[in-house]
Design a protein around this motif. Sequence first.
Motif, PDB file in Angstrom:
ATOM      1  N   GLN A  78     -22.603  -3.580  -7.590  1.00 41.77           N
ATOM      2  CA  GLN A  78     -21.724  -3.243  -8.705  1.00 41.77           C
ATOM      3  C   GLN A  78     -20.373  -2.751  -8.190  1.00 41.77           C
TER       4      GLN A  78
ATOM      5  N   SER B 134     -27.885  -0.698 -31.219  1.00 43.61           N
ATOM      6  CA  SER B 134     -27.370  -1.816 -30.413  1.00 43.61           C
ATOM      7  C   SER B 134     -25.851  -1.761 -30.429  1.00 43.61           C
ATOM      8  N   LYS B 219     -27.181   1.387 -19.515  1.00 41.55           N
ATOM      9  CA  LYS B 219     -27.073   0.060 -18.904  1.00 41.55           C
ATOM     10  C   LYS B 219     -25.714  -0.087 -18.259  1.00 41.55           C
ATOM     11  N   ASP B 220     -25.625  -1.185 -17.586  1.00 38.81           N
ATOM     12  CA  ASP B 220     -24.323  -1.583 -17.087  1.00 38.81           C
ATOM     13  C   ASP B 220     -23.457  -1.931 -18.297  1.00 38.81           C
ATOM     14  N   ASP B 222     -21.474  -4.155 -18.839  1.00 34.55           N
ATOM     15  CA  ASP B 222     -21.439  -5.593 -19.144  1.00 34.55           C
ATOM     16  C   ASP B 222     -22.633  -6.034 -19.979  1.00 34.55           C
ATOM     17  N   SER B 223     -23.606  -5.157 -20.096  1.00 36.49           N
ATOM     18  CA  SER B 223     -24.769  -5.494 -20.921  1.00 36.49           C
ATOM     19  C   SER B 223     -24.422  -5.531 -22.395  1.00 36.49           C
ATOM     20  N   LYS B 307     -23.580 -16.346 -21.671  1.00 34.87           N
ATOM     21  CA  LYS B 307     -23.834 -14.903 -21.708  1.00 34.87           C
ATOM     22  C   LYS B 307     -23.766 -14.359 -20.291  1.00 34.87           C
ATOM     23  N   ASN B 308     -23.841 -13.088 -20.214  1.00 35.09           N
ATOM     24  CA  ASN B 308     -23.882 -12.432 -18.916  1.00 35.09           C
ATOM     25  C   ASN B 308     -25.007 -13.034 -18.072  1.00 35.09           C
ATOM     26  N   ARG B 310     -26.578 -11.864 -15.740  1.00 39.18           N
ATOM     27  CA  ARG B 310     -27.638 -10.939 -15.363  1.00 39.18           C
ATOM     28  C   ARG B 310     -28.714 -10.956 -16.436  1.00 39.18           C
ATOM     29  N   HIS B 313     -29.209  -8.864 -19.851  1.00 43.63           N
ATOM     30  CA  HIS B 313     -27.979  -8.132 -20.118  1.00 43.63           C
ATOM     31  C   HIS B 313     -27.039  -9.005 -20.933  1.00 43.63           C
ATOM     32  N   GLY B 314     -26.433  -8.380 -21.879  1.00 48.04           N
ATOM     33  CA  GLY B 314     -25.409  -9.088 -22.653  1.00 48.04           C
ATOM     34  C   GLY B 314     -25.989  -9.920 -23.775  1.00 48.04           C
TER      35      GLY B 314
END
Lengths: 252, 905
Positions: A78, B134, B219-220, B222-223, B307-308, B310, B313-314
């Motif tokens: 990250q 959310s 979360k990150d 970016d999620s 989408k992301n 990961r 995520h996202g």
Amino acid sequence: MCGFCLLKKFEKQCDYDESSQFACDTERRMNGHVKSMHFQQLMETAAALLSLLLVMAVDSTRTVAASRNQECGNSLQQTLKLTRLVQKESVDLIKTYKASQGEMAELFCKVTVADVPDPNISGLEPSERLASISIHLQAFFPHFKRVYEQQTDLQSPTSPLLAELTTVSTRSKNLATLINSFYQSLFPNLPVPEPAGGPTTLPPPQNVFQQKVYGCVVLKTYKELLANVSRELRTLKNKVCRRRIQINTLFL
Amino acid sequence: MVPKRVLQLLVLACLASALRAGGELYNHLVITPQSPVLEIGTNFTATCMIINTDEITAKDLYWNLSDITVSNKQYTKINSSSLSVTIPVIGEKHEWLFCFCKEVSNYVYLNRSKFRHGIILTKGYRPGKPENLSCEAVQVKMEISSTITCVWKKVGRSSTDVPTKYTLYVKELGRNHSKETNGNSSQVNLEIFPHHMPMEIWVEAHNKLGRIESGHLSKDADSFVKTNPPSDIKVISEKTFPTSLLINWTHPIAEEYLKLTYQIRFCQNGSQSWTYVPLVDTDKYIQSFRLQNLRPDTVYVIQVCCKNARRGHGYWSNWSTNATMRTPEGIPKGKPDLWRIITKVDGVNERQVRFITKDPVFANGRIQRFHIKIQDKKDKVKSRSEEWERIPVNRSEADGSSSQREITFLKQIDLADERSVRVYVTAFNSVGESAQASLFIPDKAYGVWDLAPVEGLNLSSHGGQLWLEWKAPKNKAVSEYVVEWAANGWTDWQRENRTTTHTVIKGNLEKFVCYTVSVHPVYSGWTGKPASVQAFVEEGAPLEGPEIVDRKLGRNDVELVWKEIPQDKRRGFITKYTIFYKNGSKTHSVTVPANTTSYTLTSLSGNTRYDAWISASTIGGSARSLNHSFWTLKYAAGEIEGIVVGVSLGFLFIVLMTMLLCIYKKDVIKENFWPQIPNPGESTIGTWSPHHPVKADTPKENCLSGISVLDVDVCDGKCVFEEDKASLPLKKDKYLSEEHSSGIGGSSCMSSPRQSVSDSDEGGDMADTTASTVQYSSVMASNGYKGQTPSSQPQQAIFSRSESTQPLLDSEENPDMLLQEGSKHSQRFPRQPCFTHTAQNKDSTDPADCHQREMEQQELLEPLDFYPLEEDSEQTTPTEGQSADWLPAAPASSYMPQRGGYRPQ
């Protein structure tokens, strides 16, 4: 729990367990050959159990190590991603900066200016180098602030340069925070890295030309720093996170 | 519980001591706790304490909740100066709780306001833990927006007095943001979106009764990102890859911000059935993808989203806009679907065979032409029959994905019954040729091979489709079935494999159309006998009623004949006909089976008007014909003929009887109807010599000319003259002999009422006849004529009369007219002899006849020399205008011979 302890426990069971007392007495009364055979079988079973327990213990240790390693890797990943993002934004910022400074913008960036932080990362140990990254990043914050102030006078309020300067500045703070966090997670017993020489030295009041030159040099130097940070983090990924696995393995 | 109570008392004690210090301005009653916020559904205990007075004790206290006194069962006496009450907290509305004191003394009465205290009870619910939190940050331009939007679900109830508020917390590394709201969503504006930074988001519900946090989203950052869909999607079609399309697109956001994964879906144009490319194939940071295993020459619609990268995520972005592309053409796969329609030709031992085909199922392009070859089994060796015939087709630029394949007419041949042929067809598109389809057309006697039809064909309609069911023919190996349906000259078919025993017709069937559905078993290329059945997808009421085309009327019955409704207007199977007929207001109906086209209505009334109509019914409804009106006959058949014959026979009988009567009673009749009248010409009176000479003036009075009349009474002549004057106008029409029979003098007075009409209807002779008709009578005494003196027995006298058209009276009456008409009179006088016999010819008034008879008479009379001299004198008299002079002379000369000839009969 070790296998040997289990074996001992079994020995003691004959002494203390009333329900098995009769069995133990009968056992003692048996002839020596039979006694010896039983003991051998018992020992084999205990050895097998001990081996199994050892394997399980090692495996669980490795699992823990792997998860820790993964955590380390994720954090570093990250950080690396954010570094690349700031690096990309700084590149874009320099382009915007040059575009907004009028003619001879290319020349501004080739001039050397004093009192701009060094983009090179110092230190020998990973902890030192990480600390160096953090310190260097923090050292640039006042300079960004100064450049922003100067450009606020030079640019219109709606200029994309100002917005990008803000973004890069904020993103840099995020990066510094992330690196500090990572540093603390890796080296929780070491002090949080702070600029050693006190507050960053800012240049004296400048004319417009000097301001333009100064701003460009700051941005350019910062970009170099980020390139170094990025490279450093990639190196650290292999060093820091793998070493932790080794440490864990040895510890266990 | 105990420490709480102790604490409460402690507070009360402090409060009491404080109030004491404040002097007498304070109440003697104090409630604790003050202004509590209570949770609905719990019990609340309040304590009332007496301070600064000894006037009252706890037993004098009581509680009121709003206006209602709380039951003392709920009281608890703590000590002599404190009383507590426990009440359940019910309802959301706030209430007052009062502590009152009974008026036990004058002091209390006078200071009532000091012996009461109240608190307001605010009620509410504890906040519920928000759920389903959310958060989302969407892309703006080329970056992710710094505003993050969160939504959650409220849990629990909230009262008006104790509202629940929500605070959204967003925690970045080193920075916190929060925003309060009453709703279930909120936005937090960050300085920049913190890519690659950890972020923690939660929402806290709180009110006066407490606070509670939702689950934390750690979360990150970016999620929480939802990017734009990929842009600039380009689809590339390559001729060398007819089953493949290459897709290219542009990342919506720079990789440094977010590394994306993609998802691709596609469908044939017009279809909404999307096919998703497996994620494992596109779960990469890619900018292009090749779709494979597509159908050639088919238009595909393609969409991409991202989408992301990961996992977990996202959010998936929206789908991109449609990218459309047609795959290149490929070689046709499969073979054309060849079929035939066989029609029998009347009068000739031939069949008319029409070959039709559908494109191969996988035409893989636009079919440009078909090749057909018809091979006679007996003519195999001939090279000519081996030639392929090209049949070009002009297909539209339709999408090859269309489920309905176009039917192409290939060729029509007349095939002798004893001939059998085999037909081969291939289809071509721009790339290549399909496999060959073949079809046998056996000779007419193919039944010898026993190509049995399917058994038990059953057809049902539901869901707007026709479902077929059949049983395979016994003892025969069927290779496949052809299900054919035909309506209104249109034929379509589909093929089913050998194991199929039920299917649904896949064509577009219309409602209210009668389809003839046939199942043809195919035995190794030989088409067996079909089993057919008719059906409607959906039945409706006929479009029109049956047409009444004929009727056969009777007196009490009528036979109605109608024409069946045309097939295209039936819209269903006719189940029955209902015949309605109405006489006046009463309507009768008769139901007849569907296979009937005529019916005799009986028990009708004769000579009555009826309105009749026929209603044809199907399952879907009915339609009626136009009104048909008819009158039943007055007479039954033969009745009139009977009457006519009867009447005729009766009439004939009467005639015969009359004739017989006439024959047998001939003499009587003759005597009655034709009495014998003596002929004056034969009278012997002419020879008679009177005793008295004829009066000289008598002729003046008597208006006779030509014929001398024996005047009985002179005055009679005058009377007649006078009467004639009065009756002059009548002379224009009919001349009544009664009125003018004065020519015989007194005889008119004695004459019988019988009228002697001298007709002269003819217009031309009116003037001649009307004014000149006069009766001449010869009076004959039974005892013979004795003289001209009035007889004492006039009633016994027999007189005979004669009629004449002599205009004598007019001449006398109107001498002027006489002058004018003198010429006419002069012409009439010669006719006089004619009228001497009018008794025999009184019906004949025709001048021509009269003239003829006159001539005859003259011929007859001439030999008699009947006053020949008077003719001349009479002819000349009118011209001289002396009627008075000649009249006396003429009768005297002319009458004399008559008298001499008269003899009594």
